[in-house]
Design an enzyme around this catalytic site. Structure first.
Site, PDB file in Angstrom:
ATOM      1  N   LYS A 266      -2.867  -4.666   4.184  1.00 26.41           N
ATOM      2  CA  LYS A 266      -1.527  -4.130   4.696  1.00 26.41           C
ATOM      3  C   LYS A 266      -1.912  -3.845   6.415  1.00 26.41           C
ATOM      4  O   LYS A 266      -2.897  -3.763   6.796  1.00 26.41           O
ATOM      5  CB  LYS A 266      -1.142  -2.531   4.286  1.00 26.41           C
ATOM      6  CG  LYS A 266      -0.802  -2.754   2.686  1.00 26.41           C
ATOM      7  CD  LYS A 266      -0.516  -1.114   2.172  1.00 26.41           C
ATOM      8  CE  LYS A 266      -0.012  -1.143   0.879  1.00 26.41           C
ATOM      9  NZ  LYS A 266       1.382  -1.878   0.663  1.00 26.41           N
ATOM     10  N   ARG A 340       1.628  -3.023 -10.769  1.00 33.37           N
ATOM     11  CA  ARG A 340       1.963  -3.623 -11.735  1.00 33.37           C
ATOM     12  C   ARG A 340       0.908  -4.199 -12.536  1.00 33.37           C
ATOM     13  O   ARG A 340       0.814  -4.201 -13.721  1.00 33.37           O
ATOM     14  CB  ARG A 340       2.913  -4.729 -11.426  1.00 33.37           C
ATOM     15  CG  ARG A 340       2.342  -5.938 -10.605  1.00 33.37           C
ATOM     16  CD  ARG A 340       3.447  -6.660 -10.100  1.00 33.37           C
ATOM     17  NE  ARG A 340       4.062  -5.968  -8.936  1.00 33.37           N
ATOM     18  CZ  ARG A 340       5.157  -6.475  -8.091  1.00 33.37           C
ATOM     19  NH1 ARG A 340       5.713  -7.553  -8.493  1.00 33.37           N
ATOM     20  NH2 ARG A 340       5.568  -5.673  -7.005  1.00 33.37           N
TER      21      ARG A 340
HETATM   22  N1  BES Z   1       1.778   1.056  -3.231  1.00 35.01           N
HETATM   23  C1  BES Z   1       2.801  -0.173  -2.701  1.00 35.01           C
HETATM   24  C2  BES Z   1       4.260   0.240  -2.702  1.00 35.01           C
HETATM   25  C3  BES Z   1       4.798   1.020  -1.549  1.00 35.01           C
HETATM   26  C4  BES Z   1       4.814   0.302  -0.232  1.00 35.01           C
HETATM   27  C5  BES Z   1       5.183   2.442  -1.789  1.00 35.01           C
HETATM   28  C6  BES Z   1       5.432   1.375   0.817  1.00 35.01           C
HETATM   29  C7  BES Z   1       5.492   3.106  -0.579  1.00 35.01           C
HETATM   30  C8  BES Z   1       5.608   2.667   0.637  1.00 35.01           C
HETATM   31  C9  BES Z   1       2.531  -1.253  -3.627  1.00 35.01           C
HETATM   32  O1  BES Z   1       1.285  -1.398  -4.237  1.00 35.01           O
HETATM   33  C10 BES Z   1       2.783  -2.438  -2.797  1.00 35.01           C
HETATM   34  O2  BES Z   1       2.165  -2.957  -2.049  1.00 35.01           O
HETATM   35  N2  BES Z   1       3.979  -3.363  -3.095  1.00 35.01           N
HETATM   36  C11 BES Z   1       4.146  -4.456  -2.528  1.00 35.01           C
HETATM   37  C12 BES Z   1       4.697  -5.480  -3.368  1.00 35.01           C
HETATM   38  C13 BES Z   1       4.853  -6.981  -2.628  1.00 35.01           C
HETATM   39  C14 BES Z   1       3.704  -7.438  -2.547  1.00 35.01           C
HETATM   40  C15 BES Z   1       5.538  -7.779  -3.860  1.00 35.01           C
HETATM   41  C16 BES Z   1       5.374  -4.093  -1.298  1.00 35.01           C
HETATM   42  O3  BES Z   1       6.366  -3.318  -1.840  1.00 35.01           O
HETATM   43  O4  BES Z   1       5.295  -4.340  -0.237  1.00 35.01           O
HETATM   44 MN    MN Z   2       0.014  -2.487  -2.898  1.00 33.38          MN
END
Ligand code: BES
Ligand code: MN
Ligand code: ZN
Length: 482
Positions: A266, A340
């Site tokens: 990230k 997931r």
């Molecule tokens: N924990 C994150 C989701 C998240 C992001 C929650 C920002 C709250 C604020 C999750 O593990 C994630 O990174 N999801 C990705 C999925 C994507 C790679 C398909 C996302 O939402 O960007």
């Molecule tokens: Mn994630």
């Protein structure tokens, strides 16, 4: 904080001795002949107070009243949402002063509905919560006693009990979600679950480590943990309030104690907020805390797959294929879609309980934040009755959710040339494709999924966990309707 519910007329309330009296005044208020009623009527008729939600008027030691401060707060029609915002506005204004504020009386000028009492209690606890675990110099929590006065307490006892148990559960969830990741590792989280169980009756807890999880074949869950030095934990909580033969509801909480994204790392900005990525797990702990207080005649199982998602020489790489406990192979195209991957194995594990329903709770997708913002959690369900019950439970607890669809067409993007399923399906409809992925592992029971990515914490100056959706889940489990 200690909450008490008491029957009291406005006159009796005016004789209570507390640091502040918070009088909730509805529109069209008609009181008795006592001094406080007169004061309220006067301020309303003179236009000094408006009964609109959140409007207030504060007084210092008005004559004939024993509390140091008396604050009149408008509550409009007295709907739960109005009560919540009124109590919070009153609290903010009172707190701005420098007088001590240890005891507070919240006074309903007219007999409230059950949901309104609940909103007052949970709303006040929410506003006055202070995180102290790693901030020792934080202002010590000032409020320690709250007396809630209503004209007739008797019909409101059970709602009040649910409210105070919800407060304990929400505070437990906030505590664990707020802790920084180095104070909330998978091991520490599992220890918290064990501690909770040993302090409560009817709750037992079993914690599995890497060896046991490997034996179960949870290859998907394990793959997320493999990049971190912190060993994974799989927590199994059991609340048994009914006979063993009664099918339990299973709650599954995403327990990523920190989500860097892994190799699909990230950006640095706001990455600290990924310490909240175990808010689903924290909400499960909170629910169990409250169940221990409420002792309802139901059975509930809580499952928490806990791990840290890190990039390292041992981390999973985009394109890696892993085998889940269900036997399905998964191509990990994005290591940041790790939630997931840990949830799917927990869902398969849930099958052994022959559950009445399984509800997973997860900070799963940024896409859900875009869809619904911070007001409602995303909700998915394979059965309409379950969706309906969760919607109503959310309304009763002022912890709202909104149903999103599960059409099969949304699963199109999850196809893989190298595995049974891919872990991402493109940017469009991201909250839904995530749910479609999970649904593949939830075929053997009634299932719902709560995406709390937008509701579990607040960003910015008020950064901190909300304790949601503990209120919704407790309402659902206790069969409370709006
Ligand atoms: N924990 C994150 C989701 C998240 C992001 C929650 C920002 C709250 C604020 C999750 O593990 C994630 O990174 N999801 C990705 C999925 C994507 C790679 C398909 C996302 O939402 O960007
Ligand atoms: Mn994630
Ligand atoms: Zn995550």
């Amino acid at each position: 904080m200690n909450f008490q519910l008491k029957s009291a007329s406005l006159h009796q309330a005016s004789q209570q001795k507390s640091d502040a009296l918070l009088v909730l005044v509805p529109e069209h208020f008609k009181g008795e002949k006592d001094g406080l009623s007169g004061l309220v009527q006067h301020t309303l008729s003179q236009g000094d107070l408006q009964a609109k939600p959140g409007k207030w008027l504060a007084m210092h030691r008005p004559s004939g009243m024993l509390s140091t401060r008396v604050m009149l707060v408008g509550v409009g029609e007295g709907k739960p949402a109005h009560i919540r915002s009124a109590v919070q506005a009153g609290w903010q204004a009172l707190r701005a002063g420098t007088l001590p504020l240890k005891t507070l009386s919240v006074v309903f000028a007219v007999q409230p509905e059950a949901a309104a009492v609940r909103a007052a209690v949970t709303g006040l606890a929410d506003a006055s919560y202070v995180y102290t675990t790693t901030k020792k110099a934080a202002e010590a929590r000032t409020l320690d006693k709250v007396l809630v006065s209503v004209p007739d307490a008797k019909p409101l006892q059970s709602a009040f009990k649910l409210a105070t148990a919800t407060v304990l559960g929400v505070e437990m969830a906030k505590e664990w979600a707020n802790r920084p990741a180095n104070h909330a590792t998978p091991t520490l989280l599992a220890n918290a679950a064990k501690g909770l169980a040993s302090a409560a009756t009817k709750i037992s807890c079993q914690v599995l480590g890497p060896k046991e999880v490997a034996k179960l074949g949870m290859g998907s869950f394990m793959s997320v943990a493999q990049g971190s030095h912190e060993p994974l934990r799989f927590v199994v909580l059991n609340y048994q309030g009914a006979a063993k033969t009664v099918a339990p509801t299973v709650l599954v909480g995403k327990g990523i104690t920190f989500d860097t994204g892994g190799i699909s790392i990230k950006p640095a900005g706001e990455m600290d907020e990924m310490k909240f990525d175990m808010s689903g797990a924290a909400s499960v702990l909170g629910v169990f805390k409250a169940l221990g207080e409420l002792q309802p005649k139901i059975n509930v199982v809580g499952l928490i797959p806990a791990a840290e998602n890190m990039p390292s020489g041992t981390a999973i790489k985009p394109g890696d294929v892993v085998t889940s406990m269900s036997g399905q192979t998964i191509e990990i195209l994005n290591t940041d879609a790790e939630g997931r991957l840990v949830l799917c194995d927990a869902l398969t594990y849930a099958e052994r309980f022959k559950p009445k329903a399984v509800i997973d709770i997860a900070t799963l997708t940024g896409a859900c934040v875009i869809s619904l913002g911070a007001v409602r959690s995303g909700m998915f369900a394979t059965q309409d009755h379950l969706a309906e019950a969760l919607m109503q439970a959310g309304a009763a607890a002022q912890d709202l959710c909104w149903r999103l669809p599960l059409d099969d067409e949304y699963a199109e993007g999850l196809k893989s040339n190298f595995a049974d399923v891919a872990n991402v399906g493109g940017r469009a409809g991201g909250a839904i494709t995530a749910a479609k992925f999970l649904q593949r592992f939830a075929g053997k029971f009634d299932w719902a999924h709560l995406d709390i990515a937008g509701t579990a914490w607040k960003s910015g100056a008020a950064k901190g966990a909300t304790g949601r959706p503990v209120g919704l889940l407790l309402s659902y489990l206790m069969g409370d309707k709006a």
